[in-house]
Design an enzyme around this catalytic site. Structure first.
Site, mmCIF file in Angstrom:
data_model
loop_
_atom_site.group_PDB
_atom_site.id
_atom_site.type_symbol
_atom_site.label_atom_id
_atom_site.label_comp_id
_atom_site.label_asym_id
_atom_site.label_seq_id
_atom_site.Cartn_x
_atom_site.Cartn_y
_atom_site.Cartn_z
ATOM 1 N N ASP A 182 13.272 -8.758 -23.308
ATOM 2 C CA ASP A 182 14.219 -9.336 -24.259
ATOM 3 C C ASP A 182 13.502 -9.678 -25.563
ATOM 4 O O ASP A 182 12.318 -9.361 -25.753
ATOM 5 C CB ASP A 182 14.995 -10.514 -23.643
ATOM 6 C CG ASP A 182 14.167 -11.799 -23.519
ATOM 7 O OD1 ASP A 182 12.974 -11.796 -23.903
ATOM 8 O OD2 ASP A 182 14.711 -12.797 -23.020
ATOM 9 N N CYS A 225 10.456 -11.378 -20.137
ATOM 10 C CA CYS A 225 11.349 -12.249 -20.913
ATOM 11 C C CYS A 225 10.559 -13.534 -21.169
ATOM 12 O O CYS A 225 9.334 -13.516 -21.069
ATOM 13 C CB CYS A 225 12.688 -12.480 -20.201
ATOM 14 S SG CYS A 225 12.601 -13.398 -18.660
ATOM 15 N N VAL A 233 11.471 -14.894 -15.318
ATOM 16 C CA VAL A 233 12.361 -15.227 -14.197
ATOM 17 C C VAL A 233 13.688 -14.487 -14.301
ATOM 18 O O VAL A 233 14.097 -13.766 -13.391
ATOM 19 C CB VAL A 233 12.597 -16.758 -14.117
ATOM 20 C CG1 VAL A 233 13.632 -17.086 -13.057
ATOM 21 C CG2 VAL A 233 11.283 -17.470 -13.812
ATOM 22 N N HIS A 258 1.021 -6.251 -0.075
ATOM 23 C CA HIS A 258 1.808 -6.718 1.073
ATOM 24 C C HIS A 258 3.304 -6.458 0.932
ATOM 25 O O HIS A 258 3.980 -6.246 1.930
ATOM 26 C CB HIS A 258 1.610 -8.227 1.272
ATOM 27 C CG HIS A 258 0.234 -8.589 1.770
ATOM 28 N ND1 HIS A 258 -0.084 -9.850 2.218
ATOM 29 C CD2 HIS A 258 -0.900 -7.846 1.888
ATOM 30 C CE1 HIS A 258 -1.363 -9.885 2.600
ATOM 31 N NE2 HIS A 258 -1.886 -8.679 2.393
ATOM 32 N N ARG A 264 1.239 -3.505 9.215
ATOM 33 C CA ARG A 264 2.129 -4.605 9.604
ATOM 34 C C ARG A 264 3.051 -5.016 8.452
ATOM 35 O O ARG A 264 4.123 -5.586 8.686
ATOM 36 C CB ARG A 264 1.326 -5.801 10.094
ATOM 37 C CG ARG A 264 0.556 -6.551 9.021
ATOM 38 C CD ARG A 264 -0.278 -7.683 9.610
ATOM 39 N NE ARG A 264 -0.784 -8.594 8.609
ATOM 40 C CZ ARG A 264 -1.893 -8.387 7.881
ATOM 41 N NH1 ARG A 264 -2.583 -7.286 8.054
ATOM 42 N NH2 ARG A 264 -2.289 -9.296 6.999
ATOM 43 N N HIS A 265 2.641 -4.704 7.229
ATOM 44 C CA HIS A 265 3.464 -5.096 6.076
ATOM 45 C C HIS A 265 4.690 -4.203 5.924
ATOM 46 O O HIS A 265 5.693 -4.624 5.360
ATOM 47 C CB HIS A 265 2.621 -5.051 4.800
ATOM 48 C CG HIS A 265 1.400 -5.913 4.889
ATOM 49 N ND1 HIS A 265 1.468 -7.286 4.971
ATOM 50 C CD2 HIS A 265 0.078 -5.590 4.951
ATOM 51 C CE1 HIS A 265 0.246 -7.782 5.076
ATOM 52 N NE2 HIS A 265 -0.618 -6.772 5.057
ATOM 53 N N ARG A 302 7.785 -5.608 7.541
ATOM 54 C CA ARG A 302 8.335 -6.774 6.841
ATOM 55 C C ARG A 302 9.093 -6.345 5.592
ATOM 56 O O ARG A 302 10.152 -6.891 5.275
ATOM 57 C CB ARG A 302 7.211 -7.740 6.481
ATOM 58 C CG ARG A 302 6.583 -8.342 7.731
ATOM 59 C CD ARG A 302 5.260 -9.000 7.468
ATOM 60 N NE ARG A 302 4.663 -9.470 8.713
ATOM 61 C CZ ARG A 302 3.389 -9.775 8.846
ATOM 62 N NH1 ARG A 302 2.569 -9.699 7.812
ATOM 63 N NH2 ARG A 302 2.922 -10.183 10.013
#
Ligand code: RB5
Length: 149
Positions: free
Chosen positions: A8, A65, A69, A98, A132-133, A136
């Site tokens: 932005d 930005c 967030v 991960h 293993r990741h 998930r």
């Protein structure tokens, strides 16, 4: 690597610095805007860059930005996107290793240009570790799939 870039108005100076840094390292930038200092709405540019990643027009994406967030929240609404906002390199690296993030968001009002470069380098240089990741990450993406049923 081809990198979609969305930002932005608050992020123009940092965006320009990062674009020239990344081009200097041989990366190609797909600029999804904005390039105007006029006040604008970060979801527009977060979505554009996220769609470019989703469609395979870019290998990954960078978002900026004020805080990182809002634009990461917007990008995460696009199916297949795993965007993370980071203000230090350790989380950026682990988010790739991960969580297999495909977009990195930064806050132009949070990190300075040199720290931003370190965060971007840590993220771009890291690779998903799988193993293993993988299960998930699959569970995370299952949530998205169930939501759109
Ligand atoms: C714009 O003022 C600001 O709200 C935006 O850049 C971002 O920080 C939102 O999350």
């Amino acid at each position: 690597m081809k990198i979609a870039f969305g930002n932005d108005h608050s992020a123009l100076a940092l965006k320009r610095e990062l674009v020239s840094y990344l081009e200097g390292k041989g990366h190609e930038i797909l600029d999804c805007g904005t390039n105007s200092p006029e006040m604008c709405d970060y979801p527009v540019y977060g979505e554009r860059a996220a769609l470019a990643v989703q469609r395979g027009e870019a290998d990954c994406g960078l978002l900026i930005c004020g805080t990182g967030v809002g634009i990461s929240l917007a990008a995460n609404k696009v199916r297949g996107i795993r965007a993370v906002v980071c203000s230090e390199p350790y989380s950026a690296m682990l988010s790739k290793q991960h969580n297999n993030t495909n977009m990195l968001a930064l806050g132009a009002r949070v990190v300075g240009p040199e720290l931003a470069k370190m965060i971007v380098d840590a993220w771009l240089d890291a690779e998903f570790l799988g193993g293993r990741h993988q299960g998930r990450v699959d569970l995370v993406m299952d949530i998205e799939r169930r939501q759109s049923e």
